[in-house]
Scaffold this motif. Structure first.
Motif, PDB file in Angstrom:
ATOM      1  N   ASP A  88      -2.375-148.615 -14.019  1.00  0.00           N
ATOM      2  CA  ASP A  88      -2.580-149.334 -15.280  1.00  0.00           C
ATOM      3  C   ASP A  88      -2.194-148.503 -16.494  1.00  0.00           C
ATOM      4  O   ASP A  88      -1.449-148.946 -17.342  1.00  0.00           O
ATOM      5  N   GLY A  89      -2.709-147.287 -16.596  1.00  0.00           N
ATOM      6  CA  GLY A  89      -2.509-146.492 -17.799  1.00  0.00           C
ATOM      7  C   GLY A  89      -1.426-145.455 -17.715  1.00  0.00           C
ATOM      8  O   GLY A  89      -1.085-144.828 -18.718  1.00  0.00           O
ATOM      9  N   GLN A  90      -0.846-145.228 -16.527  1.00  0.00           N
ATOM     10  CA  GLN A  90       0.116-144.137 -16.426  1.00  0.00           C
ATOM     11  C   GLN A  90       1.026-144.280 -15.225  1.00  0.00           C
ATOM     12  O   GLN A  90       0.757-145.035 -14.291  1.00  0.00           O
ATOM     13  N   LEU A  91       2.102-143.524 -15.288  1.00  0.00           N
ATOM     14  CA  LEU A  91       2.993-143.311 -14.158  1.00  0.00           C
ATOM     15  C   LEU A  91       2.696-141.919 -13.645  1.00  0.00           C
ATOM     16  O   LEU A  91       2.469-140.996 -14.431  1.00  0.00           O
ATOM     17  N   ARG A  92       2.693-141.759 -12.333  1.00  0.00           N
ATOM     18  CA  ARG A  92       2.299-140.480 -11.746  1.00  0.00           C
ATOM     19  C   ARG A  92       3.262-140.120 -10.629  1.00  0.00           C
ATOM     20  O   ARG A  92       3.579-140.960  -9.792  1.00  0.00           O
ATOM     21  N   ILE A  93       3.697-138.875 -10.627  1.00  0.00           N
ATOM     22  CA  ILE A  93       4.542-138.347  -9.559  1.00  0.00           C
ATOM     23  C   ILE A  93       3.742-137.261  -8.857  1.00  0.00           C
ATOM     24  O   ILE A  93       3.248-136.333  -9.499  1.00  0.00           O
ATOM     25  N   GLU A  94       3.607-137.400  -7.547  1.00  0.00           N
ATOM     26  CA  GLU A  94       2.890-136.416  -6.735  1.00  0.00           C
ATOM     27  C   GLU A  94       3.856-135.780  -5.752  1.00  0.00           C
ATOM     28  O   GLU A  94       4.719-136.462  -5.200  1.00  0.00           O
ATOM     29  N   VAL A  95       3.684-134.482  -5.533  1.00  0.00           N
ATOM     30  CA  VAL A  95       4.452-133.769  -4.520  1.00  0.00           C
ATOM     31  C   VAL A  95       3.448-133.072  -3.613  1.00  0.00           C
ATOM     32  O   VAL A  95       2.655-132.251  -4.072  1.00  0.00           O
ATOM     33  N   HIS A  96       3.475-133.432  -2.336  1.00  0.00           N
ATOM     34  CA  HIS A  96       2.553-132.895  -1.341  1.00  0.00           C
ATOM     35  C   HIS A  96       3.308-131.957  -0.409  1.00  0.00           C
ATOM     36  O   HIS A  96       4.422-132.271   0.008  1.00  0.00           O
ATOM     37  N   ASP A  97       2.698-130.835  -0.098  1.00  0.00           N
ATOM     38  CA  ASP A  97       3.258-129.953   0.917  1.00  0.00           C
ATOM     39  C   ASP A  97       2.122-129.356   1.732  1.00  0.00           C
ATOM     40  O   ASP A  97       0.962-129.449   1.349  1.00  0.00           O
ATOM     41  N   SER A  98       2.455-128.779   2.864  1.00  0.00           N
ATOM     42  CA  SER A  98       1.429-128.264   3.766  1.00  0.00           C
ATOM     43  C   SER A  98       1.173-126.768   3.601  1.00  0.00           C
ATOM     44  O   SER A  98       0.456-126.172   4.388  1.00  0.00           O
ATOM     45  N   GLY A  99       1.733-126.161   2.573  1.00  0.00           N
ATOM     46  CA  GLY A  99       1.524-124.736   2.332  1.00  0.00           C
ATOM     47  C   GLY A  99       0.142-124.444   1.787  1.00  0.00           C
ATOM     48  O   GLY A  99      -0.501-125.293   1.169  1.00  0.00           O
ATOM     49  N   GLY A 100      -0.315-123.231   1.993  1.00  0.00           N
ATOM     50  CA  GLY A 100      -1.655-122.842   1.566  1.00  0.00           C
ATOM     51  C   GLY A 100      -1.732-122.265   0.165  1.00  0.00           C
ATOM     52  O   GLY A 100      -2.812-122.110  -0.384  1.00  0.00           O
ATOM     53  N   ASN A 101      -0.605-121.947  -0.442  1.00  0.00           N
ATOM     54  CA  ASN A 101      -0.622-121.335  -1.772  1.00  0.00           C
ATOM     55  C   ASN A 101      -0.916-122.366  -2.853  1.00  0.00           C
ATOM     56  O   ASN A 101      -0.394-123.468  -2.824  1.00  0.00           O
TER      57      ASN A 101
END
Length: 166
Positions: A88-101
């Protein structure tokens, strides 16, 4: 052996997911070409959704976040998940990875050739952050408020939640 990245994008930030939004997710291999391919995915999706007011900002942040995931986050042989959400209020880009850092913003020396990715994201996006995932890794996200993007809100949906359309 490291765990494989799973499609747990909805577990990364359940407080920010709303039933009135759209989303699309794609897994990418950990390769040098992944940032470019991810940018193309984001541009194509946002263009399809007619969400182009801040397309250059979103493309730049996608590039920086995916580059960080490829260089510092995802272990060799693992995947990177890129998710776009239109809320509703925003556009969001997510980047997921399996690293621990956990990534941190830093201020590099003037002569440094790298180290500016999260600084660029923090000055370009309206907000950004890091969330733990259920399972291995983390989600790094950048959000763009609709009031600044000029985009219109989506009408409320009358059907149940949609799955990923990738």
């Amino acid at each position: 052996m490291a765990s494989r990245l799973t499609n747990e994008a909805t577990d990364a930030a359940p407080d920010l997911l709303q039933a009135t939004g759209r989303h699309r997710s794609v897994f990418f291999p950990r390769r040098r070409t992944t940032p470019r391919t991810a940018r193309n995915f984001v541009v194509a999706t946002l263009t399809e959704w007619s969400e182009t007011s801040r397309l250059d900002d979103m493309r730049l942040c996608t590039s920086e976040l995916v580059t960080n995931a490829v260089l510092h986050g995802a272990p060799v042989g693992q995947l990177v998940l890129v998710r776009i959400e239109s809320l509703d209020g925003q556009l969001r880009i997510e980047v997921h990875d399996s690293g621990g850092n956990t990534p941190t913003q830093r201020v590099p020396e003037e002569s440094a050739a790298d180290g500016r990715g999260l600084l660029i994201v923090s000055t370009t996006a309206d907000s950004w952050g890091v969330k733990e995932r259920t399972g291995p890794g983390k989600c790094v996200w950048a959000a763009f408020n609709r009031d600044k993007s000029g985009a219109t809100s989506l009408p409320p949906r009358t059907t149940g939640p949609q799955g990923d359309t990738a």
